[in-house]
Design a protein around this motif. Sequence first.
Motif, PDB file in Angstrom:
ATOM      1  N   LEU A  99       0.828  -1.203   0.000  1.00  0.00           N
ATOM      2  CA  LEU A  99       0.000   0.000   0.000  1.00  0.00           C
ATOM      3  C   LEU A  99       0.866   1.257   0.000  1.00  0.00           C
ATOM      4  CD1 LEU A  99      -3.076   0.552   0.116  1.00  0.00           C
ATOM      5  CD2 LEU A  99      -2.788   0.984   2.557  1.00  0.00           C
ATOM      6  N   GLY A 100       0.501   2.216  -0.844  1.00  0.00           N
ATOM      7  CA  GLY A 100       1.197   3.490  -0.893  1.00  0.00           C
ATOM      8  C   GLY A 100       0.229   4.618  -1.155  1.00  0.00           C
ATOM      9  N   LYS A 101       0.505   5.773  -0.570  1.00  0.00           N
ATOM     10  CA  LYS A 101      -0.315   6.951  -0.801  1.00  0.00           C
ATOM     11  C   LYS A 101       0.606   8.151  -0.963  1.00  0.00           C
ATOM     12  CE  LYS A 101      -3.966   9.550  -1.150  1.00  0.00           C
ATOM     13  NZ  LYS A 101      -4.855   9.441  -2.328  1.00  0.00           N
ATOM     14  N   ALA A 137       6.320  21.044  -8.051  1.00  0.00           N
ATOM     15  CA  ALA A 137       5.517  20.156  -7.207  1.00  0.00           C
ATOM     16  C   ALA A 137       6.388  19.012  -6.712  1.00  0.00           C
ATOM     17  CB  ALA A 137       4.318  19.617  -7.979  1.00  0.00           C
ATOM     18  N   GLU A 138       6.375  18.805  -5.410  1.00  0.00           N
ATOM     19  CA  GLU A 138       7.114  17.711  -4.810  1.00  0.00           C
ATOM     20  C   GLU A 138       6.149  16.584  -4.483  1.00  0.00           C
ATOM     21  OE1 GLU A 138       9.138  19.193  -1.436  1.00  0.00           O
ATOM     22  OE2 GLU A 138      10.361  20.623  -2.560  1.00  0.00           O
ATOM     23  N   THR A 139       6.650  15.362  -4.538  1.00  0.00           N
ATOM     24  CA  THR A 139       5.832  14.195  -4.196  1.00  0.00           C
ATOM     25  C   THR A 139       6.168  13.757  -2.775  1.00  0.00           C
ATOM     26  OG1 THR A 139       5.755  13.453  -6.487  1.00  0.00           O
ATOM     27  CG2 THR A 139       5.244  11.832  -4.795  1.00  0.00           C
ATOM     28  N   PHE A 140       5.139  13.709  -1.956  1.00  0.00           N
ATOM     29  CA  PHE A 140       5.298  13.271  -0.568  1.00  0.00           C
ATOM     30  C   PHE A 140       4.556  11.956  -0.375  1.00  0.00           C
ATOM     31  CE2 PHE A 140       3.285  13.089   3.670  1.00  0.00           C
ATOM     32  CZ  PHE A 140       4.432  12.907   4.430  1.00  0.00           C
ATOM     33  N   TRP A 141       5.267  10.926   0.056  1.00  0.00           N
ATOM     34  CA  TRP A 141       4.664   9.615   0.288  1.00  0.00           C
ATOM     35  C   TRP A 141       4.248   9.495   1.748  1.00  0.00           C
ATOM     36  CZ3 TRP A 141       3.399   5.971  -3.295  1.00  0.00           C
ATOM     37  CH2 TRP A 141       3.893   6.168  -4.593  1.00  0.00           C
ATOM     38  N   ALA A 142       2.948   9.605   2.000  1.00  0.00           N
ATOM     39  CA  ALA A 142       2.436   9.433   3.360  1.00  0.00           C
ATOM     40  C   ALA A 142       2.505   7.973   3.783  1.00  0.00           C
ATOM     41  CB  ALA A 142       0.996   9.936   3.448  1.00  0.00           C
ATOM     42  N   THR A 162      -3.631   8.306   7.651  1.00  0.00           N
ATOM     43  CA  THR A 162      -3.777   8.045   6.218  1.00  0.00           C
ATOM     44  C   THR A 162      -4.132   6.586   5.973  1.00  0.00           C
ATOM     45  OG1 THR A 162      -2.154   9.765   5.690  1.00  0.00           O
ATOM     46  CG2 THR A 162      -2.599   8.124   3.988  1.00  0.00           C
ATOM     47  N   LEU A 163      -3.491   5.685   6.690  1.00  0.00           N
ATOM     48  CA  LEU A 163      -3.797   4.260   6.553  1.00  0.00           C
ATOM     49  C   LEU A 163      -5.251   3.980   6.901  1.00  0.00           C
ATOM     50  CD1 LEU A 163      -3.042   1.273   6.211  1.00  0.00           C
ATOM     51  CD2 LEU A 163      -2.230   1.302   8.580  1.00  0.00           C
TER      52      LEU A 163
END
Length: 421
Positions: free
Chosen positions: A11-13, A47-52, A78-79
């Motif tokens: 799982l990734g967000k 734009a930066e990508t942040f992985w919660a 988030t989970l």
Amino acid sequence: MSDIAIRVENLGKAYRIASSAGGKRYKTLQEDLLGFLKNPLRRGEKAETFWALKDVSFEVKHGEVLGIIGRNGAGKSTLLKILSRITRPTTGHADVYGRVGSLLEVGTGFHPELTGRENIYLNGAILGMSRAEIARRFDEIVAFAEVEQFLDTPAKRYSSGMYMRLAFAVAAHLDPEVLIVDEVLAVGDAEFQKKCLGKMSEVASSGRTVLFVSHNMGAVEALCSKAVWLNHGQIVEQDRVDVVIPNYLTHSIDNRTDQYFPDIDTAPGNDRIRVRKMRIAPIGDGDDAQISMSTPVELEFEFWCLQPRTFLNLSLIFSTGEGVIAFNTAPVHDVFWLNNPYPKGLFRSSCKIPGALFNSGTYYVKLLFVENQAHVIYSIDEALVFEVSESIKSRGDSTWFGKWPGVIHPELEWQTQRIEA
């Protein structure tokens, strides 16, 4: 039928965070529109990508109670939002088998214009309950939430505590097969927290699945059989609670329990005194063991006395994270050195603090070197910093997991006798 209630695989967000190049200030809508009209081909903000969450995988069986722990920003909420179908994952998938009851934020699923009575039916319908099922549990929900007097009042006039009570009552009493609870119980008062935790224990013992996010390690330890430790969106460890919680506490608190300065020239101090070592450690469980409310500890200090015939004394002031002084201790019973001057040399001074004295929380130790019991010749404000964790063994009432009031929490011997029939 499979015994798996929740299956999470890879799982990734990810979230895209816009940031102005060069740290420029945010612009108003008017400024953006005028800028676009002047230069429609300009490049936009970076734009930066942040992985919660990233590569999270675990399984929960029917009837298990899983604790999700980690610092703020670790990805816990988030989970739970993904598992509750509030948001979609970027990668991987999460499967939940059974009806889900979620309590993630105060007032989630409530309509402010509807009354408490109407919101009970609305929430029940969202959870997939029929009107007859809701009506059958209605009185029990109202009694648990303690909102009888305001049942026909619009929810927009409810306090956050009233929202909390009613939302939890609906989520817990409408028989979800999977109950997901975030750290929203902190909104309620102490008595209601006790009720909620007792109800969650009852739900768990009935064979239903519970996911519980909390910073209260005592509650997680007592309610949950397993725990998942998240940090920066990734799983650090998943195992039994008695394995994960001590590791989490050991590595997640910015403790300062052991400091060593071997070089006398650079060691903290002055021309009168230099400190070589400052240490606090639990007694009997190894240096890496956590300090709980029931743990006895040993304090040890090594220092150089640089001038002969110094009438020296140590003083330790223990304070809470809020700055409240818990107590002060000094070697006033060390009769040999109390009224005798220290010669020049290296010394070690130590003492033991019994278990069942500290309350849970963070403690700061201020170290003072005092001459003639009055004049401070050197001090270190945060010589030691340590965390005292909650322990269910310290509780006589296993249904209460809130923090006891007070700076310390001694275990005192009590006796009760019947003196008259």
